[in-house]
Design a protein around this motif. Sequence first.
Motif, PDB file in Angstrom:
ATOM      1  N   HIS A  52       0.492  -1.060  -0.275  1.00  0.00           N
ATOM      2  CA  HIS A  52      -0.160  -0.355   0.411  1.00  0.00           C
ATOM      3  C   HIS A  52       0.903   1.018   0.095  1.00  0.00           C
ATOM      4  O   HIS A  52       1.233   1.442   0.811  1.00  0.00           O
ATOM      5  N   GLU A  53       1.067   1.641  -1.553  1.00  0.00           N
ATOM      6  CA  GLU A  53       1.619   3.463  -1.608  1.00  0.00           C
ATOM      7  C   GLU A  53       0.889   4.247  -0.254  1.00  0.00           C
ATOM      8  O   GLU A  53       1.722   5.610   0.455  1.00  0.00           O
ATOM      9  N   ASN A  54      -0.209   4.209  -0.827  1.00  0.00           N
ATOM     10  CA  ASN A  54      -1.219   5.224  -0.116  1.00  0.00           C
ATOM     11  C   ASN A  54      -2.236   4.722  -0.366  1.00  0.00           C
ATOM     12  O   ASN A  54      -3.471   5.133  -0.954  1.00  0.00           O
ATOM     13  N   LEU A  55      -3.071   4.201   0.672  1.00  0.00           N
ATOM     14  CA  LEU A  55      -4.401   3.860   1.527  1.00  0.00           C
ATOM     15  C   LEU A  55      -5.250   4.701   2.752  1.00  0.00           C
ATOM     16  O   LEU A  55      -4.700   4.605   2.835  1.00  0.00           O
ATOM     17  N   ASP A  56      -6.215   4.832   2.275  1.00  0.00           N
ATOM     18  CA  ASP A  56      -7.358   5.384   3.399  1.00  0.00           C
ATOM     19  C   ASP A  56      -8.589   4.491   3.357  1.00  0.00           C
ATOM     20  O   ASP A  56      -9.142   4.407   2.160  1.00  0.00           O
ATOM     21  N   ILE A  57      -8.689   3.753   4.147  1.00  0.00           N
ATOM     22  CA  ILE A  57     -10.005   3.279   4.712  1.00  0.00           C
ATOM     23  C   ILE A  57     -10.678   4.102   6.215  1.00  0.00           C
ATOM     24  O   ILE A  57     -10.123   3.934   6.665  1.00  0.00           O
ATOM     25  N   LYS A  58     -11.717   4.001   5.825  1.00  0.00           N
ATOM     26  CA  LYS A  58     -12.624   3.823   6.584  1.00  0.00           C
ATOM     27  C   LYS A  58     -13.656   2.960   7.495  1.00  0.00           C
ATOM     28  O   LYS A  58     -14.249   2.379   6.430  1.00  0.00           O
ATOM     29  N   PHE A  59     -14.055   2.562   8.550  1.00  0.00           N
ATOM     30  CA  PHE A  59     -14.359   1.462   9.017  1.00  0.00           C
ATOM     31  C   PHE A  59     -16.312   1.928   9.746  1.00  0.00           C
ATOM     32  O   PHE A  59     -15.921   3.229   9.954  1.00  0.00           O
ATOM     33  N   SER A  60     -16.677   1.289   9.831  1.00  0.00           N
ATOM     34  CA  SER A  60     -18.464   2.041  10.614  1.00  0.00           C
ATOM     35  C   SER A  60     -18.038   1.061  11.965  1.00  0.00           C
ATOM     36  O   SER A  60     -17.784   0.315  11.635  1.00  0.00           O
ATOM     37  N   LYS A  61     -19.299   0.727  13.021  1.00  0.00           N
ATOM     38  CA  LYS A  61     -19.879   0.500  14.024  1.00  0.00           C
ATOM     39  C   LYS A  61     -20.581  -1.338  13.086  1.00  0.00           C
ATOM     40  O   LYS A  61     -20.872  -0.473  11.953  1.00  0.00           O
ATOM     41  N   GLY A  62     -20.403  -2.122  13.544  1.00  0.00           N
ATOM     42  CA  GLY A  62     -20.713  -3.346  13.848  1.00  0.00           C
ATOM     43  C   GLY A  62     -19.828  -4.080  13.256  1.00  0.00           C
ATOM     44  O   GLY A  62     -18.921  -3.676  12.932  1.00  0.00           O
ATOM     45  N   ILE A  63     -20.003  -4.957  11.864  1.00  0.00           N
ATOM     46  CA  ILE A  63     -19.087  -5.492  11.231  1.00  0.00           C
ATOM     47  C   ILE A  63     -18.650  -4.839   9.766  1.00  0.00           C
ATOM     48  O   ILE A  63     -19.665  -4.480   8.914  1.00  0.00           O
ATOM     49  N   ASN A  64     -17.661  -4.934   9.641  1.00  0.00           N
ATOM     50  CA  ASN A  64     -16.881  -4.178   8.606  1.00  0.00           C
ATOM     51  C   ASN A  64     -16.124  -5.623   7.957  1.00  0.00           C
ATOM     52  O   ASN A  64     -14.970  -6.226   8.746  1.00  0.00           O
TER      53      ASN A  64
END
Length: 931
Positions: free
Chosen positions: A14-26
């Motif tokens: 990963h050279e430039n990775l941006d991930i957003k997670f939420s509540k519950g199952i991801n």
Amino acid sequence: MKINRVHLENYRVHENLDIKFSKGINLLLGKNGKGKSSILEAIGTALFDSKARSILSEALTYGKKSGKIEIEFSGIDGEDYTITKKIPSGGSKLCRISDGVTLDGKTDKIRELCGINGDVKNIYDNIIVAKQNEFVNAFKDTPTNREAIFNAIFNTDIYKKIGEKDLLKVQQKYESNLSNEQTKFDTISSKIIDPDQLESLLVEKNTKKIDISNKLDQLLIKEQELEKLLTNIQELQNKISTLKSKYDYTSTTITNCQLNIEKIKVAIKQAQQAEIIVKENTKGYKNYELVSNEIEQLKLQRKTIEEKKNYYEKLEKEKTKNESHIFKLNANIDTIQNNITTANELLLEKNTNFGELNSKININKSLELEYNEKIKLLSQQIKKLEQYEAEISNKEKILDNTKKDYDNIEKNIKDIQKSINDLNSLNIDDTLQNLILFESQKIQLEKENHTLNTQKIENKDAYEILKTYQCPYLKESCENLKGKNIENFFSEKILKIDNTIANNNKKIEELNIAIQDKSKWNEKKSKLILLQENYKKLGLELVTTKKEVENNNLAYNLITTQLENFKLKNNITSKDELNKQYLSFKIQLDNLNILENSKELQSLEKSISKIHTDISMYKTQSENITKELKTIEAKNTEINIYLKDNKDIITQFININNNIEIKEHELKSLEQSKNLYLENLSKSNEKEKFVAELDKTTLVLEKEILELSILKKDIEINEASLKQYDTSKISQDKKQVTFDIGVLREEFGKIISEIETTQKQLNETKKDLDLLQKLTDNIKKINTKLELTKYFRENVKNMGKEVSKNMLKEIEIIATENFRKITGRGEKIIWSNEDKDKYLVYLVGNNTKLKFEQLSGGEQVAVAISIRSAMSNIFTDSKFSIFDEPTNNLDSEKRQSLADSIGEILKNLEQSIIVTHDDTFKEMAEKVIYL
């Protein structure tokens, strides 16, 4: 806790990775080689100090010099935080997002914010995260490995540490105390003097003390006799002096008595004159007293009349106030009657409007039903068109992304092939083989140097032993050394050894220079292997991606055809035409104004209800005012009766005030007689006292004259007695006796001091003997404590097992409940840590007891998840879990069973992250992240 965002720069693939997670199952979904596990590794490394797959420098993306991991998360305190870890330095910084404050003590703060009760890394690696079936494998491991894993989780090794370290310190402390007490015992024993010898010396000195005391008593008796004679002389001298003083005092007293008699005679004459004045003013004084009493009586009567007068005036004011209030109440009643009339007229008008508006609303509602049916049909058609268009756009986007992935993989394969060719051209294997040979040569030379140094020391020792030419065993001249120079012989041997060592050291230094780059060549070798592995993976991925491109193209064409068929079936020319029809019916529906009319109808209904309420309120107010009016009129009637009966009270008050003024004027005219009477009364009463005092002073004068003649005779007798004593000789004898007494007292004091010193030595000796006894008792107690500590130290080492058993009981209860919830079955989970089991898990039914390894694959998964969930409840408050490729190497039936089991447990968590390459968990996920 909850992870909100993960940002990676130059970390693995990963050279430039941006991930957003939420509540519950991801769900992190993607093919192998997409870097899914790298994301989890970054979370574990940065947040929980979990060990990465390799050193941080090897985690950098190929060709990059630096990178970073940045994770945003919410703590159990409700605050949001960011942790940043730099690559490859490994430096970390924890910040609170709300105020930007950097927090110290990262590990302790993470433990607090993530709700972890224990070692952060250990709890994360073994409870929070489950890595590719490791959550099952831990329970199938060997007894020794199971014991090591779960002892670390439960922290039961601490008891072994207490036994081997902490209690060892206690034992050493008692041993030290015992040594100190024994030293004290020996020190005191060495200085003790024989108590019998001291008591004998004490008797001897006491005998000498008694002899001195007897001589001192005799001299004291003689001193007392001489002292008595001197005292008699002094008493005579004092008596003569006293008599002369009394003589002078008596002479003075006689003179004073004569003066007092003259003063008393003058006072008697003044008292006689005062007595005449008292008789003349007695009548005036009595009249003054009589008038004064009459005034007091009149004032009391005035006070009673004044109270009645004040009450009379108060009632007059109240009557006036009530009459004003009665007028206002009558006015209020008229106003309320007018309000009732107005409200009734308004009520009639509102009822008429209500009937007309209600009829209009009923007509518009039938039109509303017709328009809504048409709008509903048009809305469904528009929605279906939008769904087709969205799906076509999505399919087109997926097709474009797949083509881009294919191009990127193809480019990466070419780049990796070039890097592999570059590294192969360096002959890495041959170079490493040569370096291994150099290392072997270096080790051989170092061993040879060690042997030579030992020989050198032996030669030096031999020289020291034999330099006298004497055999150390026979103690006589050594025949083998005759005619030899011992010093030259051994010096030559040692010099030869030193030269060999110097040559070897030179060779070792040359070899060190040659092998110092071995780590760099190893890194190149590791890099080559990693590139070759990536080349193979990317080759497989290229084939897979090509198939995906073809499949996505077919899907795009299919959905486009379905859209055209839908338009033909429903006679739809375009989406814009449908929107125009929809808008037309919408406008007609809005023009019906049913909602506004309904609101107006409700408003009229509320107004009518309020008017009814107001009319009722006005009637109630009228009734209340009428009652109040009657009450006030009745009160005024009572006041008028009282005022009529007491109308002369003010006249009475004025009359009594006039009487008081007349009496006060009469009292003032009698005031001079009263003052003369009181001023002379006390003087006239003293006349008899002065007469008695004159008689008494005359008697004292006669007595003092007689006393003066007696004192004169006593002085003459005592002066004659004083002349009989030789005062000078008696004083000289007294001084000599006093001197002798001083000498004896000095000797007596010296012997007393010697006795006290000896007695003190005897007492100290007795104290030392008592102290020795106490030390003996204390040594016994310390010995007892030391033995108990040794015993306890042996036993506390095994306490960890007992603690773990209690913890396992608590886990069993929660795990059994989890298992029953997951499977719907009634078996019980037993987790045993007996000597024969060592953390062995059993599944126990009515007639069965199966070990973990005897269970089916699905049962093992359900039991392992149940236990891990129970451990998470006990050891953390985070409500957070991670599963890394949980379905790896499982068939479709076991994958579904695992998904059902995990899904049941994950319902109770705030957040979970599942990394997988298949879509088993897709339906239960709150958010799916494609890589």
